[in-house]
Each structure stands twice: as structure tokens, then as C-alpha cells.
Motif scaffolding. Sequence first.
Motif, PDB file in Angstrom:
ATOM      1  N   SER A 140     -12.142 -12.145   6.263  1.00 50.10           N
ATOM      2  CA  SER A 140     -11.128 -12.528   5.270  1.00 50.10           C
ATOM      3  C   SER A 140     -11.656 -13.594   4.320  1.00 50.10           C
ATOM      4  CB  SER A 140      -9.861 -13.036   5.968  1.00 50.10           C
ATOM      5  OG  SER A 140      -9.205 -11.975   6.636  1.00 50.10           O
ATOM      6  N   ASN A 186      -5.995  -9.961  10.527  1.00 50.41           N
ATOM      7  CA  ASN A 186      -5.619 -10.495   9.223  1.00 50.41           C
ATOM      8  C   ASN A 186      -6.382  -9.792   8.107  1.00 50.41           C
ATOM      9  OD1 ASN A 186      -4.314 -12.646   7.494  1.00 50.41           O
ATOM     10  ND2 ASN A 186      -6.465 -13.116   7.116  1.00 50.41           N
ATOM     11  N   GLU A 189      -4.941  -6.267   7.701  1.00 49.26           N
ATOM     12  CA  GLU A 189      -3.651  -6.282   7.019  1.00 49.26           C
ATOM     13  C   GLU A 189      -3.828  -6.545   5.528  1.00 49.26           C
ATOM     14  OE1 GLU A 189      -1.493  -9.206   9.178  1.00 49.26           O
ATOM     15  OE2 GLU A 189      -1.213  -7.923  10.951  1.00 49.26           O
ATOM     16  N   THR A 190      -4.750  -7.431   5.189  1.00 50.85           N
ATOM     17  CA  THR A 190      -4.989  -7.763   3.781  1.00 50.85           C
ATOM     18  C   THR A 190      -5.472  -6.557   2.994  1.00 50.85           C
ATOM     19  OG1 THR A 190      -5.517 -10.071   4.302  1.00 50.85           O
ATOM     20  CG2 THR A 190      -6.310  -9.224   2.203  1.00 50.85           C
ATOM     21  N   SER A 192      -5.236  -3.474   3.727  1.00 52.56           N
ATOM     22  CA  SER A 192      -4.327  -2.331   3.829  1.00 52.56           C
ATOM     23  C   SER A 192      -3.063  -2.513   3.000  1.00 52.56           C
ATOM     24  CB  SER A 192      -3.935  -2.096   5.298  1.00 52.56           C
ATOM     25  OG  SER A 192      -5.066  -1.783   6.078  1.00 52.56           O
ATOM     26  N   GLN A 193      -2.621  -3.759   2.827  1.00 57.23           N
ATOM     27  CA  GLN A 193      -1.351  -4.031   2.159  1.00 57.23           C
ATOM     28  C   GLN A 193      -1.493  -4.429   0.694  1.00 57.23           C
ATOM     29  OE1 GLN A 193       0.603  -6.932   4.661  1.00 57.23           O
ATOM     30  NE2 GLN A 193       0.564  -5.593   6.455  1.00 57.23           N
ATOM     31  N   ASP A 194      -2.695  -4.782   0.277  1.00 55.84           N
ATOM     32  CA  ASP A 194      -2.920  -5.154  -1.123  1.00 55.84           C
ATOM     33  C   ASP A 194      -2.768  -3.915  -2.003  1.00 55.84           C
ATOM     34  OD1 ASP A 194      -3.985  -5.855  -3.645  1.00 55.84           O
ATOM     35  OD2 ASP A 194      -5.330  -7.323  -2.744  1.00 55.84           O
ATOM     36  N   GLU A 195      -1.812  -3.953  -2.923  1.00 57.61           N
ATOM     37  CA  GLU A 195      -1.546  -2.779  -3.763  1.00 57.61           C
ATOM     38  C   GLU A 195      -2.684  -2.460  -4.731  1.00 57.61           C
ATOM     39  OE1 GLU A 195       0.932  -4.922  -7.428  1.00 57.61           O
ATOM     40  OE2 GLU A 195       1.933  -3.516  -6.075  1.00 57.61           O
ATOM     41  N   THR A 199      -7.604   1.583   1.148  1.00 59.71           N
ATOM     42  CA  THR A 199      -8.446   1.450   2.339  1.00 59.71           C
ATOM     43  C   THR A 199      -8.178   2.577   3.318  1.00 59.71           C
ATOM     44  OG1 THR A 199      -8.601  -0.971   2.185  1.00 59.71           O
ATOM     45  CG2 THR A 199      -8.957   0.003   4.358  1.00 59.71           C
ATOM     46  N   THR A 211     -13.126   0.425   1.677  1.00 59.84           N
ATOM     47  CA  THR A 211     -12.171  -0.117   0.714  1.00 59.84           C
ATOM     48  C   THR A 211     -12.686   0.045  -0.710  1.00 59.84           C
ATOM     49  OG1 THR A 211     -11.391  -1.774   2.306  1.00 59.84           O
ATOM     50  CG2 THR A 211     -10.936  -2.196  -0.022  1.00 59.84           C
ATOM     51  N   LYS A 219      -1.581   2.624  -8.736  1.00 59.50           N
ATOM     52  CA  LYS A 219      -0.815   1.403  -8.529  1.00 59.50           C
ATOM     53  C   LYS A 219       0.616   1.524  -9.072  1.00 59.50           C
ATOM     54  CE  LYS A 219      -3.995  -1.364 -10.304  1.00 59.50           C
ATOM     55  NZ  LYS A 219      -4.634  -2.609 -10.757  1.00 59.50           N
TER      56      LYS A 219
END
Length: 227
Positions: A140, A186, A189-190, A192-195, A199, A211, A219
Amino acid sequence: MSGITYDYMEKYLRELIGDSKGIIKELEEFAEANGVPIVQKEAARLLEFMVTVKKPKKILELGTAIGYSSILMELAAENNVEITTIERDDKMVEYATENIKKAGFEDKITILHGDCLEILETLDDEYDLIFMDAGKGHYSHFLPHCLRMLAKDGMIIADNVLFRGMVACKDLMIRRKITIVKRMKNYMETISQDENLLTTVLPMGDGIALTVRRNENEKTGTAGTSR
């Protein structure tokens, strides 16, 4: 089981890949004999595949070890890619330097000796492919720098993201690995969830995350206009 796949699956897939040759085989034998961690066979084949498909001109690698992955990617690129690789361990740098020279890639592969995060802060180049395989608890921290230097159509390949299955299943957790696992979760999640990112995670080897950046249509959820 490895915590990622069943043993019989790993055995079958590795049999399909077959035995390595030349310096790659030598490095695999050295790593096994000396307990040096290198990418698993399935991950190695994925790196070869992605380099062959994407044809990157510049690659950044975080974690050199004995130079196995760098040499593998250079071979896959047919000596047509510049690789910058970062390693902090003195002995690994020594091994990698010797192996890269033996492979004849000393003009193509550059080793930066030092702490990964500290060196990342000083870099300001653009890379088509970034391979993340160092400091499992710090992915991260590496990510913002990797995204800053990633080419528009570039890709980040992160190894060990399922960490022996512990990231996905608490029943596999080893107490002394809790911090690393939490940090890896963490990271997962970062990305995978960042629009802004797309990934996919492959349950092979020790878990590999690929990624890339999403394009504007993805988007906003709009489709291209047909004519």
C-alpha cells in the motif's frame, strides 16, 4: 495444499509448463538449494506471458533477490526491454549482479541498491509494467509511487497477494503474520475499490493481482458510440 490451490492442481499445471532451461534452470536450482524465495513456476509463466503480450519498453521491479524475475522478463522480451529493479539486501544484490552479468543483460537490467520505498520516492520515470514483489507488508505504501509512474496503458503485477491463503481465510492465519496479512488486505481493498483502477486476482502461485487504469467510459458507465 498451499492455501491457494490444491496440490494436485499445482502438480498438473507445473507439469504442463515443463522444465526450465539454461540460466533460468540454474537460478531455480540455486534458489531451492539455498532457500532463496523466487516467484513460483506459475507466476513465472504469467510474467513471461504478459511481457510477450504487452511488449513493454520499460519495466520496474520491486524486489530483485537473485535476479531471477528480471532475467526471466528480459528473456521473454528478447533483450528488448529496459528493466530497473530495486533490492536492499547486500547479498542478494551481489548474487543478482553476478547472475545478470552471466546472462549478458548488464546493459539492460539496472539494480538500485537500497530501501524500496526510499528509492521509489526518488524515481520519476514512466514504466509500462511494474512488478511488485518486495516488502509484502508495504504494498500500500508502494502503490501511490507505482501509479504515479505507471504509463497510461501500463499494468501493475503484484505477487503474493493472497499470502498462503491467509488473506482470504482467517482459519489459515499464523499469529506472527497478522500485521502483514492486515496490510495486504488493505492493499487488496484499495486496488479493488478504487473506481479509477481495474483489478483481477488470479488464485495461482501465492496469489497474483493484475491492475490497470480504467478508461473514461468504464468509470462513467457509458458505452462507446457505434457508427
